[in-house]
Each structure stands twice: as structure tokens, then as C-alpha cells.
Enzyme design. Structure first.
Site, mmCIF file in Angstrom:
data_model
loop_
_atom_site.group_PDB
_atom_site.id
_atom_site.type_symbol
_atom_site.label_atom_id
_atom_site.label_comp_id
_atom_site.label_asym_id
_atom_site.label_seq_id
_atom_site.Cartn_x
_atom_site.Cartn_y
_atom_site.Cartn_z
ATOM 1 N N ASP A 1 -10.596 5.311 -5.836
ATOM 2 C CA ASP A 1 -11.217 4.311 -4.962
ATOM 3 C C ASP A 1 -10.239 3.294 -4.378
ATOM 4 O O ASP A 1 -10.648 2.262 -3.869
ATOM 5 C CB ASP A 1 -12.360 3.600 -5.686
ATOM 6 C CG ASP A 1 -11.872 2.697 -6.799
ATOM 7 O OD1 ASP A 1 -10.773 2.968 -7.325
ATOM 8 O OD2 ASP A 1 -12.561 1.745 -7.138
ATOM 9 N N GLU A 2 -8.954 3.563 -4.453
ATOM 10 C CA GLU A 2 -7.986 2.640 -3.859
ATOM 11 C C GLU A 2 -6.888 3.374 -3.109
ATOM 12 O O GLU A 2 -6.341 4.361 -3.607
ATOM 13 C CB GLU A 2 -7.355 1.740 -4.936
ATOM 14 C CG GLU A 2 -8.142 0.460 -5.115
ATOM 15 C CD GLU A 2 -7.499 -0.539 -6.066
ATOM 16 O OE1 GLU A 2 -8.273 -1.209 -6.755
ATOM 17 O OE2 GLU A 2 -6.260 -0.637 -6.125
HETATM 18 MG MG LIG Z 1 -13.069 -0.333 -6.696
#
Ligand SMILES: [Mg+2]
Length: 417
Positions: A116-117
Site C-alpha cells: 500500500d505504499e
Molecule cells: Mg496504508
């Protein structure tokens, strides 16, 4: 330090975080609102000791439940939705988001840090997307419109600054920027535990040296930090001044890397089997994690041991049927080699390597689909380790027969690290 900012590389880097990613994905798939609803994602709904892998912002805010909490801490309430993690689904969405990024910048300008990054380097896209702030706003709204997922973006002249300004400011306010000039004002007051790369152990060491904020580190001395922590201390000092010279574009050559290895010279003689195997496991974990970070899998595991007092040792390579980047796959091979060749002498040097590398994506498209979940889980655990330190999951696990049951009961969904 006299920092001449004019000499430092000024790239336009975004660090993009998908807010409470797993929880938000569940919201989207179940018609819930990622920002307003109470949502928790756990490894296994049926185990009360199950680890919370994600909690929606409201859940954090009103109930204090966050990543790392336990299921038994989550209040039973009809407005609270609890879901089992579906790593494969999150990974799918993550890949789609990366594809979306590639409509903004070229592939070599995208660095996926975790599920998620990601970092995006915007240099050269000014005519198309405007200032970094304008581009960031555009990206946030496209992610929201296309996926229904909330995101936060930190903007800086390098990866370090963009990541820290994301963690400290953007995660609260959505978008935040920091220039070199603003480092003293925006980053120096930040407590060390909030700084990317400083784990709890490092924080304690620095506290003992009288340093509590990033500014304290900046105003310490390079010499002192280098003497105490070596290269890591040096890097810490430069980071405190906002200096990060990591390349803004990914050199394709780094992806032709042939092997990932990790070795250790022990500080004393090791001869107890379980002690040695614990070290082997740690090395396997580091090698596997590194491979996962750069999206590689390897078919050949090589393992070597050197005895104390120049008494020789052994080295063996084994090629597997299928490539892997899972810790336990690598560990199993090393353990087999160890049991075959180890003769009880005291050990001083241990080395583990994963060779014969290829792209992880080639695996996803191949016959080994059924391991996607396991690999996604390994990545999720990497994320937890990054947050809570390497001890969080691994070190508690001892692979003596007696402890295997404990592993099955306690850890993420009964999967071994
Ligand atoms: Mg996150």
C-alpha cells in the site's frame, strides 16, 4: 554541519500511502464507506488472539483499534464489521493501482515499497501534470474516483523527506510537502519513533545518548553517530538534515542482480544445533524479505558454514523445482544441508544466498497460483516487521519441536513466518 542545499539533488518525489488499505478494500467490496464505517481486518475471525491487520480510520479514532491489536480487543457491536484478510484481493487491487500510476509516470519512476505504499518520481511531467502538489491532488482524486479508496501523499525533494512528511503530516491531513529549507521547521521537532527507519531499539540507544527528536540527531555530531552506529549512524545524521542520495529512478540494471546473500560472523563459537538454526532462520528471513522487496524469486539456495579455528566447513547449493521467496522454503533447504554435513564442531561463519533469480511476476502468471496467498501473507508480515521491528513476528518463534504448536496457535492465521 554547514549544509549547502544548492548542491543537493532536488527531485520531485511523491510518497503515496493507501489509507488503511486492507480495511478500505473490504469497504469497497462490501458497499461500506472507508472513511465513515467501523471496519477491522484480521487474519482469522475464529481465533480471538488473531492479529488486526488493518482498521478503518473511524475504528482507530473511536475505539483505538489499530494494526497489531488483537481480535479480543475489538468490541462486539453491530456497527463494527470484522473481515478475514483476503491478501490475494488486496494484491490484485495494489497491482491495478500501480498500473494507474504508470499512466502518470514511466515505469522506472515508480518504486513499490509495500502493498500500500509507493514512491513516484515526477521529474519531467510538469507540463503534463503541473506542480508536484497539483499532480498529487490529481492522483488522489483519480484513485478515489476509480477505486473508491482514500490515499495520502507526502511530497519532497527525495524519498526520505517525502516518506517522513507523509507519515508525520499527510496521514492526518491528506497532503503535505516539505522542502530542504523546511526540514528544521517541519521535521526536527518530530519524536524519533515517528521517523521512518528508526526502530524502537535504535530509539532507545539514541535516548540514552540524550537525543529525543530528529533535530537532536541533526545537532549531534557525525563523528559521534558514526562511532556509535557505523554506517547506520552516518545515514541517520544525513537523514536528519534531509539528505537522501538514493536514486530517484530505478536503474534497470539493479533488476539483473544475480543473487541475494546474507552472511554473519558470529561473536562467539556456536555449537548447539538450535542456536545455529535460529541464526540460519534469521538469515533466511533477511534474504527472503530482501527478495520480496525487490520483487524477485530464486530457484537455487546456497548455504555455507565455516568452523572456528580455520577447521574448514561446508558449502552446498540446491536447486528447487519451483522458484521462491518464502523464508520457510529457503530455511528448509538450509536445514537439510545442515543436518547432512554438520559434524558438531563450533561454528563461526554462516552464509545463506538465494540465486538463479527471476521476476516475481513471472510466478504470479505461472502454475503456482496457489501460493499467492502465502506470498501475500509474507509481504503483510514484512509490513508488520517494518512497523514494529524484526522481533515482532520472527524472534518469538523458536523452531524446536515444542514450540511449533505455539506457532500454530498464536501467529497470523496459523501460518509460520
Ligand atoms: Mg496504508
Amino acid at each position: 554541519m554547514l549544509l549547502d542545499i544548492s548542491c543537493l539533488p532536488k527531485n520531485k518525489i511523491l510518497c503515496i500511502d493507501m489509507k488503511s488499505f486492507y480495511a478500505s478494500c473490504e469497504c469497497v467490496d462490501h458497499g461500506l464507506d472507508p472513511l465513515e464505517d467501523y471496519v477491522v481486518v484480521v487474519s482469522d475471525k475464529n481465533r480471538s488472539g488473531s492479529v488486526v491487520l488493518a482498521a478503518s480510520p473511524k475504528m482507530k479514532q473511536d475505539f483505538g483499534i489499530r494494526t497489531g491489536s488483537r481480535l479480543y480487543e475489538v468490541p462486539r457491536h453491530r456497527h463494527i464489521h470484522i473481515f478475514n484478510a483476503r491478501m490475494k484481493r488486496y494484491l490484485e487491487i495494489s497491482v491495478q493501482i500501480t498500473k494507474l500510476f504508470s499512466t502518470f509516470v514511466p515505469f522506472e519512476a515508480i518504486l513499490t515499497y509495500s502493498v500500500d505504499e509507493s514512491w513516484l518520481t515526477l521529474d519531467g511531467t510538469e507540463k503534463l501534470h503541473g506542480s508536484p502538489k497539483e499532480a498529487a491532488q490529481k492522483i488522489r482524486s483519480v484513485i478515489w474516483n476509480q477505486f473508491g479508496l482514500p490515499s495520502c501523499i507526502g511530497i519532497g525533494p527525495n524519498r526520505f523527506i517525502s516518506k517522513v512528511v507523509l507519515d508525520v503530516y499527510a496521514k492526518k491531513q491528506g497532503l503535505a510537502e516539505c522542502t530542504y529549507e523546511e526540514v528544521p521547521k517541519k521535521l526536527w521537532p518530530v519524536p524519533l519513533r515517528e521517523i521512518w527507519g528508526i526502530g524502537s531499539r535504535m530509539e532507545k540507544h539514541l535516548n540514552n545518548m540524550g537525543m529525543y527528536t530528529l533535530g537532536d540527531v541533526a545537532n549531534s555530531s557525525l563523528d559521534r553517530l558514526r562511532k556509535r552506529f557505523g554506517v547506520i549512524g552516518e545515514q541517520l545524521y544525513y537523514h536528519a538534515w534531509g539528505v537522501d542520495l538514493s536514486p530517484p529512478f530505478i536503474d534497470a540494471r539493479t533488476f539483473t542482480q544475480k543473487s541475494i546473500g546474507k552472511g554473519i560472523t558470529l561473536l562467539r563459537d556456536y555449537w548447539r544445533e538450535n542456536e545455529i538454526l535460529t541464526v540460519v532462520l534469521e538469515l533466511c528471513e533477511e534474504v527472503a524479505k530482501r527478495a520480496r522487496e525487490i520483487g524477485k524469486i530464486g530457484r537455487t539456495v546456497s548455504f555455507s558454514v565455516r568452523y572456528s579455528h580455520n577447521e574448514g566447513g561446508f558449502h552446498q547449493s540446491v536447486t528447487l523445482d519451483a522458484a521462491t521467496n518464502l523464508t520457510m522454503d529457503i530455511y528448509r533447504v538450509c536445514k537439510r544441508i545442515f543436518h547432512k554435513f554438520y559434524d558438531g564442531r563450533s561454528v563461526r561463519v554462516i552464509h545463506v544466498a538465494l540465486e538463479n533469480l527471476s521476476d516475481e511476476e513471472s510466478l504470479q502468471l505461472s502454475l503456482f497460483e496457489d501460493r499467492t496467498k502465502e506470498r501475500a501473507l509474507a509481504k503483510a508480515m514484512d509490513a508488520i516487521r517494518d512497523k514494529f521491528g524484526p522481533n515482532a513476528l520472527l524472534r518469538a518463534v523458536s523452531y524446536t519441536p515444542g514450540s511449533v504448536a505455539r506457532v500454530r496457535n498464536g501467529y497470523i492465521g496459523g501460518h509460520q513466518a
